[in-house]
Scaffold this active site. Structure first.
Site, PDB file in Angstrom:
ATOM      1  NE  ARG A  91      -1.523  -1.646   3.505  1.00 39.30           N
ATOM      2  CZ  ARG A  91      -1.715  -2.041   4.739  1.00 39.30           C
ATOM      3  NH1 ARG A  91      -2.941  -2.037   5.235  1.00 39.30           N
ATOM      4  NH2 ARG A  91      -0.719  -2.434   5.501  1.00 39.30           N
ATOM      5  CB  SER A 129      -7.251  -6.185   8.839  1.00 42.66           C
ATOM      6  OG  SER A 129      -7.315  -6.731   7.561  1.00 42.66           O
TER       7      SER A 129
END
Ligand code: PNS
Length: 170
Positions: A91, A129
């Site tokens: 990311r 998450s």
């Protein structure tokens, strides 16, 4: 020869970023095995079985995605499944150091393993998450962060654990 890639992770829970990586991976590989780590050292929000079932539901119409759990070394799971490509999502630069170490450790353990890094759509690059769990436990909106079904299950979890912000005083 069929190109099989393994996408390992904790997936606690699977996010829209993970889903995006799987969909992108399917444009490159014939099939993807999503491998959910069963880690006895961690206390996940969702059990391994719950995580596997959630991901299976999301990809129930796609025969090229198989979801399973694994324990122990990833390279052993790969060997058992006759796969030599690991997919990992990147990311941001901050992900790189850990991912680089892991990729090289896996290569040291088995020189035939290649790690294939993929970037998700820009709109998912801030999602993790852990942050999703925090937002959810404090009653925040998860729209656009996780698939609808996962959102529902997270609400259920927090309802039962009594952690939802709406029940808190502040
Ligand atoms: O989603 P995560 O938690 O970043 O995934 C990490 C994962 C599951 C890919 C990694 O912890 C892993 O492969 N664990 C299995 C144990 C192992 O093989 N360790 C040595 C490789 S560094």
């Amino acid at each position: 020869m069929e190109k099989i890639a393994v996408y390992p992770g904790s997936f606690d829970p699977i996010t829209n970023g993970h889903v995006d990586i799987i969909e992108r991976g399917l444009n490159i590989f014939d099939s993807i095995i999503v491998a959910v780590l069963e880690n006895p050292k961690k206390r996940p929000l969702f059990s391994t079985e719950e995580r596997v079932i959630m991901i299976q539901d999301l990809f129930k119409d796609n025969d090229n995605v198989r979801i399973t759990s694994f324990r122990g070394l990833l390279i052993n799971f790969m060997k058992h499944n006759k796969a030599d490509i690991v997919i990992r999502g990147l990311r941001a630069i901050s992900d790189f150091e850990y991912e680089f170490q892991m990729a090289l450790m896996n290569r040291k353990l088995n020189p035939e393993i290649e790690t294939f890094f993929m970037m998700p759509n820009l709109k998912y690059t801030f999602i993790s998450s852990n942050l999703v769990k925090e937002v959810s436990s404090l009653g925040g909106c998860l729209e656009g962060l996780v698939p609808k079904e996962v959102e529902k299950q997270m609400l259920e979890k927090h309802k039962f654990s009594g952690k939802n912000k709406s029940q808190d005083k502040e």
